[in-house]
Motif scaffolding. Structure first.
Motif, PDB file in Angstrom:
ATOM      1  N   GLU A 100      -6.932  -9.837  13.419  1.00 38.33           N
ATOM      2  CA  GLU A 100      -8.330  -9.417  13.284  1.00 38.33           C
ATOM      3  C   GLU A 100      -8.459  -7.969  12.856  1.00 38.33           C
ATOM      4  N   TYR A 101      -7.356  -7.239  12.851  1.00 40.38           N
ATOM      5  CA  TYR A 101      -7.355  -5.859  12.387  1.00 40.38           C
ATOM      6  C   TYR A 101      -6.921  -5.804  10.918  1.00 40.38           C
ATOM      7  N   PRO A 102      -7.633  -5.040  10.093  1.00 34.79           N
ATOM      8  CA  PRO A 102      -7.300  -4.984   8.662  1.00 34.79           C
ATOM      9  C   PRO A 102      -5.859  -4.572   8.380  1.00 34.79           C
ATOM     10  N   ILE A 103      -5.284  -3.726   9.237  1.00 36.72           N
ATOM     11  CA  ILE A 103      -3.926  -3.261   8.966  1.00 36.72           C
ATOM     12  C   ILE A 103      -2.926  -4.407   9.070  1.00 36.72           C
ATOM     13  N   ALA A 104      -3.163  -5.366   9.962  1.00 37.62           N
ATOM     14  CA  ALA A 104      -2.260  -6.508  10.086  1.00 37.62           C
ATOM     15  C   ALA A 104      -2.352  -7.402   8.856  1.00 37.62           C
ATOM     16  N   ARG A 105      -3.550  -7.578   8.347  1.00 42.07           N
ATOM     17  CA  ARG A 105      -3.706  -8.372   7.118  1.00 42.07           C
ATOM     18  C   ARG A 105      -3.027  -7.665   5.947  1.00 42.07           C
ATOM     19  N   ALA A 106      -3.177  -6.354   5.892  1.00 42.70           N
ATOM     20  CA  ALA A 106      -2.507  -5.607   4.833  1.00 42.70           C
ATOM     21  C   ALA A 106      -0.992  -5.733   4.951  1.00 42.70           C
ATOM     22  N   TYR A 107      -0.511  -5.818   6.187  1.00 39.08           N
ATOM     23  CA  TYR A 107       0.931  -5.925   6.430  1.00 39.08           C
ATOM     24  C   TYR A 107       1.498  -7.199   5.813  1.00 39.08           C
ATOM     25  N   ILE A 108       0.821  -8.323   5.991  1.00 39.06           N
ATOM     26  CA  ILE A 108       1.342  -9.573   5.447  1.00 39.06           C
ATOM     27  C   ILE A 108       0.985  -9.766   3.975  1.00 39.06           C
ATOM     28  N   ASP A 109      -0.075  -9.100   3.524  1.00 37.57           N
ATOM     29  CA  ASP A 109      -0.486  -9.252   2.129  1.00 37.57           C
ATOM     30  C   ASP A 109       0.314  -8.364   1.178  1.00 37.57           C
ATOM     31  N   SER A 110       0.754  -7.212   1.654  1.00 36.40           N
ATOM     32  CA  SER A 110       1.317  -6.203   0.746  1.00 36.40           C
ATOM     33  C   SER A 110       2.744  -6.508   0.310  1.00 36.40           C
ATOM     34  N   ARG A 111       3.471  -7.287   1.091  1.00 37.06           N
ATOM     35  CA  ARG A 111       4.892  -7.494   0.809  1.00 37.06           C
ATOM     36  C   ARG A 111       5.137  -8.164  -0.543  1.00 37.06           C
ATOM     37  N   ALA A 112       4.220  -8.996  -0.987  1.00 37.50           N
ATOM     38  CA  ALA A 112       4.423  -9.728  -2.239  1.00 37.50           C
ATOM     39  C   ALA A 112       4.450  -8.821  -3.461  1.00 37.50           C
ATOM     40  N   GLY A 113       3.865  -7.633  -3.367  1.00 37.30           N
ATOM     41  CA  GLY A 113       3.822  -6.727  -4.514  1.00 37.30           C
ATOM     42  C   GLY A 113       5.186  -6.309  -5.012  1.00 37.30           C
ATOM     43  N   ARG A 114       6.188  -6.363  -4.148  1.00 40.69           N
ATOM     44  CA  ARG A 114       7.545  -6.013  -4.559  1.00 40.69           C
ATOM     45  C   ARG A 114       8.254  -7.178  -5.244  1.00 40.69           C
ATOM     46  N   ILE A 115       7.572  -8.334  -5.300  1.00 37.40           N
ATOM     47  CA  ILE A 115       8.173  -9.539  -5.874  1.00 37.40           C
ATOM     48  C   ILE A 115       7.475  -9.964  -7.159  1.00 37.40           C
ATOM     49  N   TYR A 116       6.150 -10.150  -7.105  1.00 34.95           N
ATOM     50  CA  TYR A 116       5.491 -10.703  -8.299  1.00 34.95           C
ATOM     51  C   TYR A 116       5.378  -9.654  -9.401  1.00 34.95           C
ATOM     52  N   GLY A 117       5.133 -10.150 -10.615  1.00 37.03           N
ATOM     53  CA  GLY A 117       5.113  -9.268 -11.781  1.00 37.03           C
ATOM     54  C   GLY A 117       6.501  -8.823 -12.195  1.00 37.03           C
ATOM     55  N   GLY A 118       7.517  -9.515 -11.705  1.00 38.61           N
ATOM     56  CA  GLY A 118       8.909  -9.098 -11.876  1.00 38.61           C
ATOM     57  C   GLY A 118       9.349  -8.373 -10.620  1.00 38.61           C
ATOM     58  N   THR A 119      10.431  -8.815 -10.002  1.00 39.13           N
ATOM     59  CA  THR A 119      10.879  -8.181  -8.761  1.00 39.13           C
ATOM     60  C   THR A 119      11.198  -6.703  -8.998  1.00 39.13           C
TER      61      THR A 119
END
Length: 380
Positions: A349-368
């Motif tokens: 319910e805290y935005p930082i926790a959602r950011a925690y699980i959402d942000s990890r994909a940025g190091r993968i998509y668009g080319g690792t």
């Protein structure tokens, strides 16, 4: 920190429009979209009504014909409010660009106005189950048969795939089996016999974003659906657009990091521990200072890259560096934010926790990020 000089009064007026849209049309419904694993179709129509789709598409094709700095404003505002669900960037700034830059006039006239209005949702189908970032190993084939192409294969991790009306599909139109020379981009309309979509993928994060697997079983499309005048031009077309795609990830990363810092500052100023605010402890202040510094450094580099985009001068290695550094920085910032929240940082319910699980994909998509390092290394 250094003031931003990229945007003028017109950008800020547009930013206010985008912010109102996000606050009223997106944020209140995002949690429901996470449960259903895609946004509502009506959101696309509403975004089209407000002129928020296909911003850089010329007015003749239904867009408003502004430059990519306005796209950056929209991406920033979407990130500031934590709305990872709407796949507007893929639709407007990637798929529409492929059609605009490489499509025939009839393709532009048919698809771009529909995409600008939200009537048609676009996706780009590159990644395959066995290829990942290695585009030269793509196996999905398009074989000529009469006046048609017959397409067979599958694609995975396709943003906007579940709702898409049109997909730009990377196919192999030659017989080499690997390499770059036989790749072509072909438009495939939803509803074609043999074109099926799996249910949205059960991802760790970004759950409201429509991401699925696509299957092509003897799908027939006319040869006129080829993007470009000749077969085998697909790899060059991809390379022309991939730098901007990677910068998009960098823009989203810096803005998401700023949002993570903002929510962490708010929390640590209010949360009391041992009789004082968490933000008043020296360790907290130092960590927050590190977060702010990293974001500021990333913002300057990304803004400079946007300026290069506006001058048609962004190099692939600069885009790769921006994507690499900012996506890594985002994960560091968000991780520190979670730590400063304590146990509450692990609660969704805290935005930082959602950011925690959402942000990890940025190091993968668009080319690792490993691929980004290889691209940068080639320029040494």
């Amino acid at each position: 920190m250094l003031p931003r000089t990229l945007y003028g009064p017109e950008h800020e007026e547009f930013r206010r429009t985008v912010r109102r849209f996000m606050e009223t049309e997106v944020v209140p419904f995002h949690e429901a979209w996470e449960r259903q694993q895609h946004v509502d179709r009506d959101l696309w129509y509403r975004a089209g009504e407000l002129g928020l789709l296909c911003l850089t598409v010329p007015e003749a094709y239904g867009g408003i014909g502004v430059d990519r700095s306005y796209s950056a404003v929209l991406m920033e505002e979407q990130s500031y409010c934590g709305a990872t669900g709407p796949g507007f960037a893929v639709h407007s700034d990637i798929v529409a660009n492929y059609i605009l830059n490489f499509g025939r006039e009839e393709q532009k006239q048919h698809w771009l106005p529909k995409m600008a209005s939200g009537e048609a949702i676009g996706s780009i189908a590159m990644s395959e189950p066995g290829t990942g970032s290695d585009l030269q190993s793509i196996r999905t084939s398009a074989v000529k048969d009469g006046d048609d192409y017959v397409i067979n294969g599958s694609k995975i991790f396709i943003t906007n795939g579940y709702l898409c009306d049109i997909a730009v599909v990377v196919c192999r139109t030659g017989e080499s089996g690997s390499g770059a020379k036989d790749l072509s981009l072909i438009l495939v309309e939803a509803g074609r016999e043999g074109f099926t979509k799996a249910k949205p993928l059960n991802k760790v994060g970004m759950k409201a974003q429509d991401t699925c697997e696509l299957f092509f079983d003897n799908v027939r499309v006319p040869q006129s659906n080829l993007l470009g005048e000749v077969e085998g031009a697909g790899f060059g077309q991809l390379m022309r657009e991939l730098a901007w795609e990677r910068l998009i990830i960098a823009i989203l990363s810096v803005a998401t990091a700023q949002a993570a810092l903002d929510t962490t500052l708010e929390y640590t100023r209010e949360r009391k521990v041992f009789g004082q605010a968490v933000a008043d402890f020296q360790n907290s202040r130092f960590k927050l200072a590190e977060m702010k510094t990293e974001i500021a450094v990333g913002q300057v580099f990304v803004d400079r890259c946007i300026e290069q985009v506006l001058n048609n001068a962004l190099t692939p290695e600069a885009a790769a560096a921006a994507k690499l550094w900012t996506s890594e920085m985002l994960c560091r910032v968000v991780d520190e934010g979670v730590q400063l929240h304590g146990g509450y940082g692990y609660m969704l319910e805290y935005p930082i926790a959602r950011a925690y699980i959402d942000s990890r994909a940025g190091r993968i998509y668009g080319g690792t990020n490993e691929i980004m390092k290889e691209l940068i290394a080639r320029s040494l």
